[in-house]
Scaffold this motif. Sequence first.
Motif, PDB file in Angstrom:
ATOM      1  N   GLY A 140      -1.861  18.361  22.767  1.00 20.10           N
ATOM      2  CA  GLY A 140      -0.999  19.534  22.943  1.00 20.10           C
ATOM      3  C   GLY A 140      -1.018  20.495  21.785  1.00 20.10           C
ATOM      4  O   GLY A 140      -0.202  21.426  21.748  1.00 20.10           O
ATOM      5  N   ILE A 141      -1.974  20.342  20.847  1.00 15.29           N
ATOM      6  CA  ILE A 141      -1.973  21.226  19.682  1.00 15.29           C
ATOM      7  C   ILE A 141      -2.103  22.687  20.089  1.00 15.29           C
ATOM      8  O   ILE A 141      -1.432  23.562  19.539  1.00 15.29           O
ATOM      9  N   ASN A 142      -2.929  22.961  21.098  1.00 17.16           N
ATOM     10  CA  ASN A 142      -3.102  24.365  21.471  1.00 17.16           C
ATOM     11  C   ASN A 142      -1.996  24.879  22.374  1.00 17.16           C
ATOM     12  O   ASN A 142      -1.862  26.096  22.564  1.00 17.16           O
ATOM     13  N   ALA A 143      -1.176  23.978  22.928  1.00 18.91           N
ATOM     14  CA  ALA A 143       0.054  24.444  23.570  1.00 18.91           C
ATOM     15  C   ALA A 143       0.957  25.082  22.517  1.00 18.91           C
ATOM     16  O   ALA A 143       1.640  26.086  22.781  1.00 18.91           O
ATOM     17  N   ILE A 144       0.950  24.504  21.301  1.00 15.36           N
ATOM     18  CA  ILE A 144       1.733  25.085  20.198  1.00 15.36           C
ATOM     19  C   ILE A 144       1.061  26.354  19.684  1.00 15.36           C
ATOM     20  O   ILE A 144       1.714  27.369  19.435  1.00 15.36           O
ATOM     21  N   MET A 145      -0.276  26.315  19.513  1.00 17.34           N
ATOM     22  CA  MET A 145      -0.985  27.470  18.971  1.00 17.34           C
ATOM     23  C   MET A 145      -0.894  28.678  19.912  1.00 17.34           C
ATOM     24  O   MET A 145      -0.873  29.817  19.477  1.00 17.34           O
ATOM     25  N   TYR A 146      -0.857  28.435  21.231  1.00 12.86           N
ATOM     26  CA  TYR A 146      -0.814  29.534  22.201  1.00 12.86           C
ATOM     27  C   TYR A 146       0.614  29.920  22.599  1.00 12.86           C
ATOM     28  O   TYR A 146       0.900  31.087  22.859  1.00 12.86           O
ATOM     29  N   TYR A 147       1.519  28.929  22.685  1.00 12.52           N
ATOM     30  CA  TYR A 147       2.846  29.175  23.259  1.00 12.52           C
ATOM     31  C   TYR A 147       3.985  28.760  22.330  1.00 12.52           C
ATOM     32  O   TYR A 147       5.118  28.616  22.770  1.00 12.52           O
ATOM     33  N   GLY A 148       3.682  28.559  21.029  1.00 10.75           N
ATOM     34  CA  GLY A 148       4.710  28.096  20.101  1.00 10.75           C
ATOM     35  C   GLY A 148       5.912  29.024  20.026  1.00 10.75           C
ATOM     36  O   GLY A 148       7.059  28.571  19.933  1.00 10.75           O
ATOM     37  N   THR A 149       5.667  30.329  20.094  1.00 14.89           N
ATOM     38  CA  THR A 149       6.770  31.294  20.033  1.00 14.89           C
ATOM     39  C   THR A 149       7.703  31.115  21.230  1.00 14.89           C
ATOM     40  O   THR A 149       8.938  31.091  21.076  1.00 14.89           O
ATOM     41  N   GLN A 150       7.142  30.977  22.420  1.00 12.81           N
ATOM     42  CA  GLN A 150       7.965  30.769  23.611  1.00 12.81           C
ATOM     43  C   GLN A 150       8.727  29.444  23.537  1.00 12.81           C
ATOM     44  O   GLN A 150       9.887  29.358  23.931  1.00 12.81           O
ATOM     45  N   LEU A 151       8.055  28.406  23.044  1.00  9.73           N
ATOM     46  CA  LEU A 151       8.698  27.102  22.905  1.00  9.73           C
ATOM     47  C   LEU A 151       9.918  27.200  22.003  1.00  9.73           C
ATOM     48  O   LEU A 151      11.001  26.682  22.330  1.00  9.73           O
ATOM     49  N   LEU A 152       9.765  27.885  20.851  1.00  7.72           N
ATOM     50  CA  LEU A 152      10.882  28.005  19.907  1.00  7.72           C
ATOM     51  C   LEU A 152      11.995  28.886  20.477  1.00  7.72           C
ATOM     52  O   LEU A 152      13.183  28.629  20.252  1.00  7.72           O
ATOM     53  N   GLU A 153      11.617  29.907  21.238  1.00  4.82           N
ATOM     54  CA  GLU A 153      12.628  30.755  21.873  1.00  4.82           C
ATOM     55  C   GLU A 153      13.416  29.957  22.906  1.00  4.82           C
ATOM     56  O   GLU A 153      14.649  30.073  22.987  1.00  4.82           O
ATOM     57  N   ASN A 154      12.715  29.130  23.668  1.00  4.07           N
ATOM     58  CA  ASN A 154      13.397  28.269  24.646  1.00  4.07           C
ATOM     59  C   ASN A 154      14.286  27.229  23.973  1.00  4.07           C
ATOM     60  O   ASN A 154      15.237  26.733  24.579  1.00  4.07           O
ATOM     61  N   SER A 155      13.963  26.910  22.714  1.00  4.94           N
ATOM     62  CA  SER A 155      14.758  25.919  21.981  1.00  4.94           C
ATOM     63  C   SER A 155      16.009  26.519  21.357  1.00  4.94           C
ATOM     64  O   SER A 155      16.861  25.772  20.856  1.00  4.94           O
ATOM     65  N   GLY A 156      16.113  27.861  21.366  1.00  4.67           N
ATOM     66  CA  GLY A 156      17.338  28.473  20.869  1.00  4.67           C
ATOM     67  C   GLY A 156      17.160  29.611  19.889  1.00  4.67           C
ATOM     68  O   GLY A 156      18.139  30.273  19.525  1.00  4.67           O
ATOM     69  N   PHE A 157      15.943  29.860  19.410  1.00  3.57           N
ATOM     70  CA  PHE A 157      15.722  30.990  18.521  1.00  3.57           C
ATOM     71  C   PHE A 157      15.792  32.300  19.300  1.00  3.57           C
ATOM     72  O   PHE A 157      15.501  32.345  20.499  1.00  3.57           O
ATOM     73  N   SER A 158      16.175  33.384  18.595  1.00  3.04           N
ATOM     74  CA  SER A 158      16.067  34.710  19.190  1.00  3.04           C
ATOM     75  C   SER A 158      14.585  35.066  19.326  1.00  3.04           C
ATOM     76  O   SER A 158      13.720  34.403  18.749  1.00  3.04           O
ATOM     77  N   SER A 159      14.297  36.130  20.055  1.00  2.30           N
ATOM     78  CA  SER A 159      12.908  36.522  20.268  1.00  2.30           C
ATOM     79  C   SER A 159      12.203  36.803  18.949  1.00  2.30           C
ATOM     80  O   SER A 159      11.117  36.279  18.673  1.00  2.30           O
ATOM     81  N   ASN A 160      12.817  37.636  18.097  1.00  3.51           N
ATOM     82  CA  ASN A 160      12.232  37.949  16.791  1.00  3.51           C
ATOM     83  C   ASN A 160      12.214  36.731  15.881  1.00  3.51           C
ATOM     84  O   ASN A 160      11.244  36.488  15.147  1.00  3.51           O
TER      85      ASN A 160
END
Length: 453
Positions: free
Chosen positions: A264-284
């Motif tokens: 899943g390393i490239n799931a993080i490299m490609y979609y890490g921003t979305q993953l962190l946003e879904n975890s509770g971070f704001s978009s920026n």
Amino acid sequence: MHTRKLGMIAFIATFGGLLFGYDTGVINGAVDPMKQDLGLTPFTQGFAVSILVFGAAIGAAVIGRMADRHGRRKTILLLSGIFIVGTFGQALASNWQILSVFRFILGLAVGGASTTVPVYLAEMSPTEQRGSIVTRNEIMIVSGQLGAFIINAVILNIWGSDPDVWRYMLIMGVIPAFALLVGMLRVPESPRWLSDQNRRGDALHVLKQIRSPNRAEAEMAEVDALLEKERKSKTGGVSDLSERWVRRLILIGATLGVFQQFTGINAIMYYGTQLLENSGFSSNGAVIANTLNGVFSVLGITVGILLINKLNRRTMLIGGFFLIALFHVLVGLSSAYMPDTAFKPYVVLVFVVAFVFSMQGTLGPLVWLMLSEIFPLKIRSFAMGICVFVLWTANAIVAFGFPPVVATIGIAPTFFIFAGIAVVGLIFTITTVPETRGQSLEEFEAHARKRYA
């Protein structure tokens, strides 16, 4: 002077690795505004992201053979042109179909660079420096991903309200592409390839630019002897698959490539921003936090390269799979069971970053190294082509499948699946993967012939 010239050649050629990293990493921050601007669904989003990787699989198989036919330098020059066309095309795309076409074209260049640049570097390097020079390309790949994450964060914070912000992120990749094009016009062809084309005088002239005169003459004699040996031993590729021990090694190499990608390393490299946003971070905030994945990717691969010659390959693989499974479980548990407080997204971030560091410090560089070690001389390039094609195909499956899988079952179950795959990889390594450290390539070949016959 010779060392400085070789260093310049390596620096220029590894812009191919930098582009590999940038073009696979930039989509991480671009995909969310792209989704809104082009109206992407989970399916079309996954398709547009993953089509680059499917292109890379084809590029790795096809362009590698082109480099054998037309030369490493000419092929890298061609790749720089494809990088430029693909970058402009995807940045100007008006819908997901056009975007996908140009990302596929860009993928051809990424896959071609993943095979041609390391071969060029290896053939330009003296024996005692080959490892350190070739691994510069791996460092440039993860540096390109880190650079993409940082550029994404800066652009989003300046032009975040502009619906075309994703286009600004993508177009930045044209700068290193032009640098590669201009730089490769100033460097010579591989002396090994020139010698293979019966251009011995040209090959010796190149060697004298990057070696002392005596060393160049001695190495030219060694190249001549090796080429003669290869001509006698090479039987044509496909016919060698009739040997059971060769098929077994290719199966081991291809399976290692699949496990490397299915962590899943490239799931993080490609979609890490979305993953962190879904975890509770704001978009920026997610875009900024995601730069840590790039930082720890660089740190991890640096540590891995330092350890590769000190620890057994199997030991590093086993340790890597264990840590990967552990941190995937922790990501899943924290996503599923932690209350939705301000603290939660940072806990998820810590475990994701720990996974990235562990992966890039072990399986990341190690699988590529073992693929270059386990195959017999007479089919090394052919076998590498098969395994790299399988590896890129597995990468594409992850890139395509991650968004709809997360949309269907959620973050936690997805990471539990990744953890389960890592456990299977651990068992596979313990029971099947051979050790290559401390053996010459010829010694390992003789051992493998006996073990897998």
